[in-house]
Scaffold this motif. Sequence first.
Motif, PDB file in Angstrom:
ATOM      1  N   ASN A  10       0.865  -1.181   0.000  1.00  0.00           N
ATOM      2  CA  ASN A  10       0.000   0.000   0.000  1.00  0.00           C
ATOM      3  C   ASN A  10       0.899   1.227   0.000  1.00  0.00           C
ATOM      4  O   ASN A  10       1.796   1.339   0.831  1.00  0.00           O
ATOM      5  CB  ASN A  10      -0.930  -0.006   1.223  1.00  0.00           C
ATOM      6  N   ALA A  11       0.627   2.151  -0.890  1.00  0.00           N
ATOM      7  CA  ALA A  11       1.479   3.330  -1.027  1.00  0.00           C
ATOM      8  C   ALA A  11       1.500   4.178   0.236  1.00  0.00           C
ATOM      9  O   ALA A  11       2.460   4.901   0.491  1.00  0.00           O
ATOM     10  CB  ALA A  11       1.020   4.170  -2.216  1.00  0.00           C
ATOM     11  N   CYS A  12       0.436   4.095   1.040  1.00  0.00           N
ATOM     12  CA  CYS A  12       0.378   4.910   2.258  1.00  0.00           C
ATOM     13  C   CYS A  12       1.281   4.348   3.360  1.00  0.00           C
ATOM     14  O   CYS A  12       1.536   5.014   4.356  1.00  0.00           O
ATOM     15  CB  CYS A  12      -1.059   5.024   2.763  1.00  0.00           C
ATOM     16  N   GLY A  13       1.752   3.100   3.210  1.00  0.00           N
ATOM     17  CA  GLY A  13       2.682   2.531   4.177  1.00  0.00           C
ATOM     18  C   GLY A  13       2.044   1.839   5.362  1.00  0.00           C
ATOM     19  O   GLY A  13       2.752   1.373   6.260  1.00  0.00           O
ATOM     20  N   PHE A  14       0.708   1.759   5.400  1.00  0.00           N
ATOM     21  CA  PHE A  14       0.036   1.051   6.484  1.00  0.00           C
ATOM     22  C   PHE A  14      -1.204   0.360   5.925  1.00  0.00           C
ATOM     23  O   PHE A  14      -1.598   0.605   4.782  1.00  0.00           O
ATOM     24  CB  PHE A  14      -0.329   1.992   7.642  1.00  0.00           C
TER      25      PHE A  14
ATOM     26  N   ARG B   6      -4.507   0.391   5.491  1.00  0.00           N
ATOM     27  CA  ARG B   6      -5.657   1.287   5.604  1.00  0.00           C
ATOM     28  C   ARG B   6      -6.942   0.482   5.815  1.00  0.00           C
ATOM     29  O   ARG B   6      -7.282  -0.414   5.053  1.00  0.00           O
ATOM     30  CB  ARG B   6      -5.782   2.147   4.344  1.00  0.00           C
ATOM     31  N   ASP B   7      -7.634   0.818   6.913  1.00  0.00           N
ATOM     32  CA  ASP B   7      -8.908   0.177   7.272  1.00  0.00           C
ATOM     33  C   ASP B   7      -8.774  -1.334   7.477  1.00  0.00           C
ATOM     34  O   ASP B   7      -9.781  -2.051   7.473  1.00  0.00           O
ATOM     35  CB  ASP B   7      -9.990   0.452   6.216  1.00  0.00           C
TER      36      ASP B   7
ATOM     37  N   GLY C 279      -4.337   6.145  19.257  1.00  0.00           N
ATOM     38  CA  GLY C 279      -3.268   5.843  18.310  1.00  0.00           C
ATOM     39  C   GLY C 279      -3.792   5.369  16.973  1.00  0.00           C
ATOM     40  O   GLY C 279      -4.997   5.166  16.772  1.00  0.00           O
ATOM     41  N   GLY C 280      -2.874   5.190  16.032  1.00  0.00           N
ATOM     42  CA  GLY C 280      -3.250   4.827  14.669  1.00  0.00           C
ATOM     43  C   GLY C 280      -4.012   3.522  14.577  1.00  0.00           C
ATOM     44  O   GLY C 280      -4.828   3.328  13.677  1.00  0.00           O
ATOM     45  N   GLY C 281      -3.755   2.590  15.527  1.00  0.00           N
ATOM     46  CA  GLY C 281      -4.456   1.318  15.504  1.00  0.00           C
ATOM     47  C   GLY C 281      -5.953   1.443  15.682  1.00  0.00           C
ATOM     48  O   GLY C 281      -6.701   0.512  15.340  1.00  0.00           O
TER      49      GLY C 281
END
Length: 411
Positions: free
Chosen positions: A205-209, A211-212, A297-299
């Motif tokens: 994934n280009a965003c590096g995480f 996503r969803d 947090g991001g999680g």
Amino acid sequence: MRVLGMISGTSHDGIDVGLVDFDPDYAGGTLAGVVEYTAVLPYPSELRARLVRALPPAAVTLAEVCELDTLIGQSFAEAAGTAIERAGPVDLIVSHGQTVFHWVEGPRARGTLQIGAPAWIAERTGTPVLSDVRVRDITAGGHGAPLVCLLDVLLLAGYPGTAAVLNVGGIANMTLVRGPDDPLAYDIGPGNALIDAVIAGRGLNACGFDRDGRIAASGTVDERLLAVLLDDPFYRLPAPKSTGKELFHAAYVEEAMAKAGTRPADADLVATLTELTVRTVARAVRAAGAGLLVVSGGGCHNPVLMDGLRRACAGVTVAFSDDYGAPADAKEAIAFALIGWHTAHGLPGTVPSGTGARGPRVLGSLTPGSGPLVLPAPLREPPRALTLTGEVPARGEEDDRRRADRFTGGR
């Protein structure tokens, strides 16, 4: 007192910003703060790529460290300048900077290094800057982490039972607030660190995480690999303890697959690493007997991870830190604003039972702004509780809150 807190965490993806106006008439008891502005500002892609290349286990030159220290300092300065332009002047800026190495040997932390030269922030804004906030706790025998424990304890001071306050960034850390008993805080293990390392390393994934949680949702957990991952000695160390990407990085995943004798497909690997976070966190929550789990947090934005926690922590109420006035994406920035308020008033910013230190310590080093450095009168009594107010957007209200920039009240 208006304090701006800033941090780039162990996901290394950008700068979290939180501006809090703390009650100037505080006289003991409960401190009140208004969250006036929060933002999540991504690093320029070239800078993030360069930073990631310099992280352990990579070898790096002092020249590269010097250049990154300047470039990250300039990025923090721009983030601070933007916040002040949008939300008005502040009395103090607290910059955690970017952790690039956390030196741990067995049960002890020996040192820690955060870069992002604070003088760039002071020069850009004319405001005094508190930085280098972790190392004083380490000199007192602590881990210098998780410092967010201070915020957790004050926000959950009124909870009658045991509350587990979880931040899922690159590393998952947790504070146990146990009524009148001493709180306990420690790093649990890899939150998003291994997931992000695989996604970035394999270009998933280009965003590096994830996503969803879409990649994890499409995969199946490899139980043989998961068993090897769960057997890491770090999980058996007593709390308090700390860790980082010095241990949990892409090569760590490769070594675990070799030991397990399995090489799952990309989606299955991401599903397995997500389940690793779920199981290590749930094990800690259940062991503590917590009745409440408060997540930030991001999680928070990964439904596979969150649904897994709800299933694995059956009977535990799961909430977000937003419900307590601290937007989940800016909670750590708010925590450092709170630490700055404590330092400015001569109060310790640590909870010794949370970091393992011999005693509480006043944190950080101050860089003057454009004028004389003037601090408020010292306070004798630290707050015993904290209330935060400010408008918090409803979850799902924004397209991508990891790239959000918003006022939550403000001027």
